[in-house]
Design an enzyme around this catalytic site. Structure first.
Site, mmCIF file in Angstrom:
data_model
loop_
_atom_site.group_PDB
_atom_site.id
_atom_site.type_symbol
_atom_site.label_atom_id
_atom_site.label_comp_id
_atom_site.label_asym_id
_atom_site.label_seq_id
_atom_site.Cartn_x
_atom_site.Cartn_y
_atom_site.Cartn_z
ATOM 1 N N LYS A 1 -0.831 -0.370 -3.146
ATOM 2 C CA LYS A 1 -0.143 0.870 -3.506
ATOM 3 C C LYS A 1 0.583 1.118 -2.135
ATOM 4 O O LYS A 1 0.216 0.776 -1.130
ATOM 5 C CB LYS A 1 -0.964 1.888 -4.117
ATOM 6 C CG LYS A 1 -1.968 1.413 -5.446
ATOM 7 C CD LYS A 1 -2.328 2.658 -5.982
ATOM 8 C CE LYS A 1 -3.136 2.220 -7.312
ATOM 9 N NZ LYS A 1 -3.763 3.348 -8.046
ATOM 10 N N TYR B 1 2.025 2.204 -16.137
ATOM 11 C CA TYR B 1 0.887 2.956 -16.412
ATOM 12 C C TYR B 1 1.115 3.640 -17.729
ATOM 13 O O TYR B 1 0.488 4.593 -17.974
ATOM 14 C CB TYR B 1 0.806 3.821 -15.326
ATOM 15 C CG TYR B 1 0.030 3.399 -13.934
ATOM 16 C CD1 TYR B 1 -1.326 3.075 -14.175
ATOM 17 C CD2 TYR B 1 0.674 3.164 -12.823
ATOM 18 C CE1 TYR B 1 -1.676 2.512 -12.940
ATOM 19 C CE2 TYR B 1 0.091 2.746 -11.548
ATOM 20 C CZ TYR B 1 -1.288 2.389 -11.907
ATOM 21 O OH TYR B 1 -1.864 1.748 -10.749
ATOM 22 N N PHE C 1 -2.904 13.457 -14.806
ATOM 23 C CA PHE C 1 -2.337 12.988 -13.490
ATOM 24 C C PHE C 1 -1.031 12.098 -13.625
ATOM 25 O O PHE C 1 -0.872 11.607 -12.611
ATOM 26 C CB PHE C 1 -3.534 12.255 -12.896
ATOM 27 C CG PHE C 1 -4.160 11.088 -13.734
ATOM 28 C CD1 PHE C 1 -3.713 9.675 -13.642
ATOM 29 C CD2 PHE C 1 -5.236 11.413 -14.463
ATOM 30 C CE1 PHE C 1 -4.371 8.841 -14.467
ATOM 31 C CE2 PHE C 1 -5.736 10.357 -15.289
ATOM 32 C CZ PHE C 1 -5.166 9.023 -15.225
ATOM 33 N N ARG D 1 -12.540 -5.908 -8.798
ATOM 34 C CA ARG D 1 -12.824 -4.453 -8.717
ATOM 35 C C ARG D 1 -13.980 -4.089 -8.173
ATOM 36 O O ARG D 1 -14.062 -3.098 -7.600
ATOM 37 C CB ARG D 1 -12.931 -4.100 -10.580
ATOM 38 C CG ARG D 1 -11.590 -4.026 -11.179
ATOM 39 C CD ARG D 1 -11.871 -3.404 -12.554
ATOM 40 N NE ARG D 1 -11.919 -1.901 -12.371
ATOM 41 C CZ ARG D 1 -10.682 -0.973 -12.395
ATOM 42 N NH1 ARG D 1 -9.910 -1.216 -12.717
ATOM 43 N NH2 ARG D 1 -11.275 0.310 -12.350
ATOM 44 N N THR E 1 -12.685 4.249 -8.275
ATOM 45 C CA THR E 1 -11.305 4.794 -8.348
ATOM 46 C C THR E 1 -10.922 5.762 -7.195
ATOM 47 O O THR E 1 -10.021 5.842 -6.731
ATOM 48 C CB THR E 1 -10.995 5.430 -9.656
ATOM 49 O OG1 THR E 1 -11.103 4.242 -10.679
ATOM 50 C CG2 THR E 1 -9.586 5.778 -9.832
ATOM 51 N N ARG F 1 -10.938 0.244 -0.946
ATOM 52 C CA ARG F 1 -10.682 1.828 -1.085
ATOM 53 C C ARG F 1 -11.436 2.706 -0.232
ATOM 54 O O ARG F 1 -10.929 3.707 0.280
ATOM 55 C CB ARG F 1 -10.821 2.128 -2.643
ATOM 56 C CG ARG F 1 -10.030 1.831 -3.579
ATOM 57 C CD ARG F 1 -10.107 2.170 -5.175
ATOM 58 N NE ARG F 1 -9.164 2.066 -5.788
ATOM 59 C CZ ARG F 1 -9.273 1.823 -7.299
ATOM 60 N NH1 ARG F 1 -10.286 1.530 -8.001
ATOM 61 N NH2 ARG F 1 -8.227 1.632 -8.078
ATOM 62 N N ASN G 1 -5.195 5.791 -3.752
ATOM 63 C CA ASN G 1 -6.403 5.050 -3.598
ATOM 64 C C ASN G 1 -6.319 3.620 -3.134
ATOM 65 O O ASN G 1 -6.748 2.799 -3.491
ATOM 66 C CB ASN G 1 -7.449 5.339 -4.792
ATOM 67 C CG ASN G 1 -6.695 4.714 -5.832
ATOM 68 O OD1 ASN G 1 -5.431 4.253 -5.992
ATOM 69 N ND2 ASN G 1 -7.177 4.934 -7.164
ATOM 70 N N HIS H 1 -4.960 -1.387 -6.636
ATOM 71 C CA HIS H 1 -5.107 -1.406 -8.107
ATOM 72 C C HIS H 1 -5.645 -2.817 -8.596
ATOM 73 O O HIS H 1 -5.731 -3.881 -7.921
ATOM 74 C CB HIS H 1 -3.815 -1.397 -8.969
ATOM 75 C CG HIS H 1 -3.915 -1.854 -10.328
ATOM 76 N ND1 HIS H 1 -3.962 -0.721 -11.180
ATOM 77 C CD2 HIS H 1 -3.505 -2.946 -11.024
ATOM 78 C CE1 HIS H 1 -4.054 -1.682 -12.461
ATOM 79 N NE2 HIS H 1 -3.695 -2.718 -12.383
ATOM 80 N N GLU I 1 -0.130 -7.410 -17.236
ATOM 81 C CA GLU I 1 0.145 -6.972 -15.894
ATOM 82 C C GLU I 1 0.779 -8.078 -14.879
ATOM 83 O O GLU I 1 1.874 -7.758 -14.276
ATOM 84 C CB GLU I 1 -0.952 -6.293 -15.203
ATOM 85 C CG GLU I 1 -1.453 -4.761 -15.714
ATOM 86 C CD GLU I 1 -2.689 -4.303 -15.157
ATOM 87 O OE1 GLU I 1 -3.014 -3.341 -15.621
ATOM 88 O OE2 GLU I 1 -3.018 -4.871 -14.334
HETATM 89 O O1 CDP Z 1 -6.879 2.267 -11.037
HETATM 90 P P1 CDP Z 1 -8.379 2.334 -11.855
HETATM 91 O O2 CDP Z 1 -8.267 1.434 -13.021
HETATM 92 O O3 CDP Z 1 -9.583 2.342 -10.981
HETATM 93 O O4 CDP Z 1 -8.314 3.938 -12.607
HETATM 94 P P2 CDP Z 1 -7.546 4.577 -13.602
HETATM 95 O O5 CDP Z 1 -8.694 5.539 -14.318
HETATM 96 O O6 CDP Z 1 -7.199 3.358 -14.654
HETATM 97 O O7 CDP Z 1 -6.437 5.441 -13.192
HETATM 98 C C1 CDP Z 1 -5.250 4.681 -12.641
HETATM 99 C C2 CDP Z 1 -4.929 5.508 -11.245
HETATM 100 O O8 CDP Z 1 -4.574 6.735 -11.665
HETATM 101 C C3 CDP Z 1 -5.848 5.588 -10.392
HETATM 102 O O9 CDP Z 1 -6.189 4.345 -9.492
HETATM 103 C C4 CDP Z 1 -5.526 6.704 -9.549
HETATM 104 O O10 CDP Z 1 -4.515 6.274 -8.395
HETATM 105 C C5 CDP Z 1 -4.669 7.468 -10.586
HETATM 106 N N1 CDP Z 1 -5.654 8.673 -10.899
HETATM 107 C C6 CDP Z 1 -5.343 9.931 -10.587
HETATM 108 O O11 CDP Z 1 -4.531 10.209 -9.920
HETATM 109 N N2 CDP Z 1 -6.134 10.903 -10.905
HETATM 110 C C7 CDP Z 1 -7.294 10.827 -11.767
HETATM 111 N N3 CDP Z 1 -8.052 11.743 -12.142
HETATM 112 C C8 CDP Z 1 -7.515 9.507 -12.111
HETATM 113 C C9 CDP Z 1 -6.814 8.548 -11.862
HETATM 114 MG MG MG Z 2 -7.197 1.398 -14.611
#
Ligand code: CDP
Ligand code: MG
Length: 387
Positions: A109, A147, A155, A183, A189, A203, A213, A216, A227
């Site tokens: 990112k 996304y 968010f 992962r 996350t 991360r 973070n 991805h 993707e």
């Molecule tokens: O990226 P990951 O699959 O771990 O998490 P996700 O739940 O799919 O969320 C996608 C992305 O949204 C995260 O990697 C964060 O950058 C962002 N996010 C955020 O800004 N605030 C949150 N409460 C949850 C996710």
């Molecule tokens: Mg995700």
């Protein structure tokens, strides 16, 4: 040839894998199809031309062909032909190979883009193969499409603004169990949680909080496929604007295959900005076109060897920009790469890229533009002219 026929020919002994591969003859435009056998115990190759049902290549050992490159979706270079493996030739091969070539999409990112080299190195050290790689800068709408599953969440706006705020790298990774393996390597996350629970994760190292973070990772097989398609089937998506007064670096196939591309990029990044980047496999025609200017300068044998190396597998090309806007960018970057002969480089400039990663004059880890006036042209060749 019917599928049943193919399977009959492919009656496998335990150590013989069978694939269907295609080769597009760049001279005639004819698409050839082969059965490609890989004898895993002896690392021998055998090829049958499917249309004429003729042996094209008798069973033989090829030193430069790596066993881990045999899976559907991979490109292998055999006797200067770049063969694309499009299908498994039999069920035995499918069951043996499929699980060890799971794919996932990793992304660096904007907040961690400056650490791309270190992250790629962690990827190689952890046993992933980088099947594809490109740097882009997403437009806001493109980030929203990527996304889309999070649309409506509190968010979403912050996330898509962040993801379109700077350059990112999209990386197609291959490994057994790649999705969960990646992962696990990136950690939870929320970067703070990552520091508490998985202190060695990516991360934990490079992320800031629950939004910024660093990386991805896809979460399942279907989203991974989607993707990967998103980034690698739409060449115009997030295309980076090329700079002015920049120069070109190309990490050569032998160095990519050896897994040292991350280390090389990290050295580049200590001194310069990487403003565009792509992984691609050049064919002979493109390599000859690209090396045209060197033709008169080099002996024919050397020219052929350079072209053979450049087309032997994927290379990683990138645009280099100077942080301080110096006008001597081509020369400054050449100095970081070091003398063309690694033996000489190890004596004269032991910290240079070629001194550290070059094997010989041909496999010398990196190509860099020679003449100041060619920097821009070489960048344009890789980023505007090559498909
Ligand atoms: O990226 P990951 O699959 O771990 O998490 P996700 O739940 O799919 O969320 C996608 C992305 O949204 C995260 O990697 C964060 O950058 C962002 N996010 C955020 O800004 N605030 C949150 N409460 C949850 C996710
Ligand atoms: Mg995700």
């Amino acid at each position: 040839m019917e599928k049943e026929d193919i399977q009959l020919v492919c009656v496998s002994r335990m150590s013989r894998l069978c694939f269907i591969a295609e080769w597009l003859d760049p001279m005639t435009g004819v698409l050839w199809r082969y059965q490609l056998f890989h004898h895993t115990e002896t690392n021998e190759i055998e090829m049958i031309d499917i249309k004429n049902r003729r042996t094209f290549l008798k069973k033989m050992k090829l030193e430069d062909v790596k066993a881990e490159l045999f899976y559907v979706g991979s490109t292998v270079t055999i006797l200067s032909r770049q063969l694309k493996i499009i299908e498994y030739g039999d069920d035995f091969t499918r069951s043996r190979v499929q699980d060890r070539v799971e794919r996932t999409l990793a992304m660096v990112k904007p907040d961690a883009f400056k650490h791309l080299g270190k992250i790629l190195n962690a990827i190689s050290q952890s046993g992933f193969r980088i099947n594809n790689l490109r740097v882009c800068q997403l437009r806001k709408e493109e980030a929203e499409t990527f996304y889309a599953v999070h649309r409506g969440k509190p968010f979403f706006e912050k996330l898509t603004t962040f993801m379109s705020s700077g350059r990112i790298a999209a990386i197609e990774l291959v490994a057994p169990g790649a999705i969960s393996k990646w992962r696990e390597l990136i950690g939870p996350t929320d970067s703070n949680k990552a520091r508490a629970e998985a202190p060695n994760s990516i991360r934990a190292h490079f992320g800031t909080d629950g939004s910024f973070n660093a990386v991805h990772g896809s979460d399942a097989t279907d989203t991974a496929a989607e993707e990967i398609r998103f980034f690698f089937s739409q060449p115009s998506l997030g295309k980076c604007d090329l700079g002015r007064g920049t120069t070109l670096g190309v990490i050569k196939p032998h160095a990519v295959l050896d897994g040292v591309a991350g280390l090389i990029l990290d050295i580049v990044n200590e001194h310069f900005d990487v403003t565009a980047l792509r992984m691609c496999t050049l064919d002979k025609t493109s390599a000859a076109e690209f090396f045209e200017v060197y033709k008169g300068v080099l002996a024919l044998g050397e020219f052929t060897a350079m072209s053979d190396e450049l087309t032997s597998g994927p290379c990683i090309s990138f645009e280099v920009a100077d942080r301080d806007g110096s006008s001597e960018i081509v020369e400054a970057f050449r100095e970081l790469c070091g003398p063309a002969d690694p033996e000489l480089a190890r004596v004269l400039r032991p910290k240079s890229i070629r001194a550290q990663f070059g094997l010989n004059k041909i496999k010398n880890a990196i190509h860099c533009t020679d003449l100041a006036e060619d920097g821009q042209l070489e960048v344009e060749y890789f980023f505007s002219i090559l498909p």
